[in-house]
Design an enzyme around this catalytic site. Structure first.
Site, PDB file in Angstrom:
ATOM      1  N   GLU A  89      35.485  25.686  38.780  1.00 32.89           N
ATOM      2  CA  GLU A  89      35.690  26.084  40.182  1.00 32.89           C
ATOM      3  C   GLU A  89      36.537  25.040  40.911  1.00 32.89           C
ATOM      4  OE1 GLU A  89      35.085  29.006  41.418  1.00 32.89           O
ATOM      5  OE2 GLU A  89      34.223  29.530  39.475  1.00 32.89           O
ATOM      6  N   HIS A 121      43.194  31.390  43.892  1.00 32.54           N
ATOM      7  CA  HIS A 121      42.081  30.753  43.181  1.00 32.54           C
ATOM      8  C   HIS A 121      41.757  31.534  41.900  1.00 32.54           C
ATOM      9  CE1 HIS A 121      37.992  28.908  42.790  1.00 32.54           C
ATOM     10  NE2 HIS A 121      37.652  30.137  42.401  1.00 32.54           N
ATOM     11  N   GLU A 122      41.619  32.852  42.021  1.00 28.80           N
ATOM     12  CA  GLU A 122      41.269  33.667  40.849  1.00 28.80           C
ATOM     13  C   GLU A 122      42.397  33.664  39.820  1.00 28.80           C
ATOM     14  OE1 GLU A 122      38.337  34.512  40.378  1.00 28.80           O
ATOM     15  OE2 GLU A 122      37.614  34.156  42.420  1.00 28.80           O
ATOM     16  N   HIS A 165      42.073  30.702  37.727  1.00 32.02           N
ATOM     17  CA  HIS A 165      41.078  30.918  36.671  1.00 32.02           C
ATOM     18  C   HIS A 165      41.724  31.652  35.499  1.00 32.02           C
ATOM     19  CE1 HIS A 165      37.419  29.450  38.370  1.00 32.02           C
ATOM     20  NE2 HIS A 165      37.290  30.363  39.319  1.00 32.02           N
TER      21      HIS A 165
END
Lengths: 333, 346
Positions: free
Chosen positions: B278, B226-227, B230
């Protein structure tokens, strides 16, 4: 009128005359929205004309003793200033982003330019303000401006804010003492410690809100936001009162009668109104703020205002004011 | 015959004034005092009018610099109307026209919406893409330095643990654009930061000791995915740019307004952008996990463990940079379905 209005031979008693603001939310809404739409459609070019029109609305609805103020700035002058200001802002942010030592140059240049910016900004605004066919002007020069806007601010920073109220007092006094109405100079007797009491009280309000939010974490954001606004409202109202109370034009004394709670209420309810209306309530917010501020400011008129003499006023460029706005300086009272 | 206009007439050299009534005879304007005594006379086409917008005071400048001020702006324009006379500004006609005002509201709302929804994010993405890796990494160092002086302390994790986490990240890195340099930064976040991980502009992923201790390897890898998403999409850089873009747009549309009135709506809008990011990072993490043969459900499990059901405030929707966990979980489930659908079709 006071019943004890003196006869011709008796010494005159000054009359307290507050400013009167006759603006109205709906009328201003129409002007605002049409001018905003034109500004957006022209990618910002029309915004210079919009600014003049909105300022004319506010000035022309502000009266003192039956006479109105007039805003005289030329849209073209503002547009030129705006274009240069935007270019300067872009250049400023581009160079400060660079990881080399070049990044230090713009802030230093900015600091050196600050006194000039403030002086030019005040000069533009004041020389474009007319009342009773007499213009205002600003006579502050670079050296004294550098002292109050840079050196005193640095001193305030080095003492972790202890000297900040003194620095602000120096700035306000500088501004008032270099303002002229026609050939007449404003004078200020603002004492060095004038801002310490309001500053400490505001700090107290904010610390109180901080303590409350530490005790009740559930209301922390609300308490901090309200506390911050209250602290700001208190300081802005009380410092304005003190500046005005110490200011004089000829024999006429100024007086500010702003009160913290009503002023805070105007600010807080305005913030809520604007947020809830997605910005549509901005005209009403501005009108309410102007009405409260202006109607709580007044002049003790000694005799009448018929004897001021006009001066030749040099036309000044809008660059200082537009740069000041682009860099978010809060100039003036 | 139009009505006379009452106002104040000022002399050239100072603030002295007399109450005067303005009247018109043919192409001549004539000012008289209360007794009808003439005060000033001037040809209409030599006088300049400054109409007061929205009922504000209007002014007439006479050829020699005398000035007439009146609150009766509409009557003044009517009196001076005609060839060579006073003309009402076109913008003043628009402001007085109900239909034009409604149109102005609609045009402004539409353009603002387009700006907020499309122009600002697109421009931010464009600019973020153009930022050189060295600059973005310089920002990482600056941000980390700031954190290290504040809320973050050096990590207490054993070397073996760090190597374990590095090994979880390594298989996810292929496929990340070459200008993003993923790297882990282990820190102890203490009570304030807790179990958390976040991506910095240049590709650094800050991982707190608490999150390493709390999550299983599979869950931790899902969080890293997930990060990493980003970082790969330069979300934090774009957030900063979007914030500036919004602030410019807002202050430009509203004119100069107190800082508070600017910050509040801009912050609310920025948070909505952040929530979009997100969802985007969640969806991309699912793809990355499936791509290396891992179970994407681990991300949902990690989310569930990081914010157990019922701990969120009900009102957090508009005031948060992260969407409510329940919403993220259902979007995640949909993303997992979608990716699995592709897999089956292949």
């Amino acid at each position: 009128m006071d019943e004890s209005t003196p006869g011709a031979l008796a010494p005159s008693t000054p009359q307290y005359t507050p400013l009167e603001f006759t603006g109205d939310g709906w009328a201003y809404f129409r002007i605002w929205v049409v001018n905003v739409a034109l500004s957006v459609l022209t990618l910002g070019i029309y915004s210079a004309w919009a600014k003049v029109r909105m300022n004319r609305y506010f000035y022309g609805h502000t009266q003192l003793a039956g006479a109105s103020f007039e805003y005289l700035a030329e849209p073209m002058a503002i547009l030129k200033g705006r274009i240069i200001a935007v270019l300067a802002l872009v250049l400023y942010s581009a160079v400060t982003q660079s990881p080399t030592l070049w990044a230090l140059i713009p802030p230093v240049l900015f600091m050196l330019a600050l006194p000039w910016l403030v002086n030019r900004s005040l000069a533009f605004r004041l020389s474009n303000t007319r009342y009773r066919n007499v213009r205002f002007s600003f006579t502050g020069s670079y050296g004294p401006g550098f002292k109050v806007h840079v050196l005193w601010l640095l001193a305030a920073g080095l003492t972790l804010g202890v000297l900040l109220p003194l620095a602000l007092q120096r700035q306000q006094r500088f501004v008032v003492e270099h303002t002229r109405y026609g050939l007449s100079e404003f004078s200020s007797e603002l004492a060095g410690g004038a801002f310490y009491a309001p500053a400490l009280q505001s700090l107290g309000i904010f610390l109180g809100a901080g303590a409350l939010s530490a005790l009740l974490p559930a209301v922390a954001p609300l308490a901090l936001a309200l506390g911050g606004l209250m602290a700001y409202a208190h300081f802005s109202a009380q410092s304005l009162n003190r500046v005005l109370g110490a200011s004089q034009l000829g024999d006429h004394r100024f007086e500010g009668r702003l009160e913290t709670l009503p002023w805070a209420w105007v600010l807080i309810s305005n913030a809520v109104l604007v947020a809830l209306s997605l910005g549509l309530a901005i005209p009403w917010a501005r009108i309410r703020a102007a009405r409260y501020r202006l109607s709580h400011v007044g002049l003790w008129i000694e005799g009448d205002l018929e004897t001021f003499l006009a001066a030749e006023v040099a036309q000044s460029s809008a660059l200082g004011e537009e740069l000041g706005e682009a860099f978010d300086l809060d100039i003036g009272l | 015959m139009t009505a006379r206009v009452r106002g104040q007439l000022y002399g050239v050299s100072g603030s002295r004034s007399v109450t005067a009534w303005l009247d018109r005879e043919g192409d001549t304007l004539r000012w008289c005092d209360e007794a009808g005594q003439a005060l000033a006379v001037a040809p209409l086409d030599a006088c300049e009018v400054s109409e007061g917008p929205g009922g504000a005071a209007a002014f007439v400048t006479l050829p020699h610099g005398q000035r007439f001020e009146t609150r009766e702006g509409a009557a003044l324009l009517a009196l001076g109307a005609g060839a060579g006379g006073f003309r009402r500004a076109w913008v003043s006609r628009l402001e007085g026209h109900g239909g034009a005002v409604v149109l102005a509201v609609l045009v402004t709302a539409l353009l603002l919406y387009a700006g907020v929804r499309f122009a600002v994010p697109a421009m931010a993405a464009e600019v973020a893409e153009a930022v050189p890796p060295s600059v973005a990494q310089g920002m990482d160092r600056a941000v980390l330095r700031g954190f290290d002086e504040g809320v973050l302390a050096p990590s207490r994790l054993a070397l073996a643990d760090r190597e374990r986490v590095e090994a979880l990240l390594a298989p996810l890195i292929p496929g990340v654009p070459s200008h993003v340099r993923p790297a882990l930064a282990f820190r102890d976040g203490g009570e304030a930061v807790g179990a958390n991980a976040f991506a910095l502009p240049g590709g650094h992923i800050v991982v707190t000791d608490a999150i390493v201790e709390l999550l299983t390897d599979a869950e931790l890898q899902a969080v890293l995915a997930h990060e990493l998403s980003h970082g790969a999409a330069r979300h934090s850089l774009r957030r900063g740019l979007q914030f500036s873009g919004l602030a410019v747009l807002w202050s430009w549309v509203t004119g100069d307004l107190g800082a508070l009135l600017t910050i509040l709506p801009v912050t609310l809008l920025e948070m909505s952008y952040a929530r979009d990011f997100e969802f985007e990072a969640d969806a991309q993490a699912v793809e990355r996990l499936v791509g290396i043969g891992r179970d994407p459900e681990a991300l949902a499990q990690a989310l569930g463990r990081l914010s157990p059901a019922g701990t969120e405030k009900a009102s957090s929707g508009y005031l948060s940079t992260h969407p409510p966990t329940a919403e993220r979980l259902s979007a995640l489930a949909a993303a997992v379905e979608r990716v699995r659908g592709w897999e089956e079709n292949l």
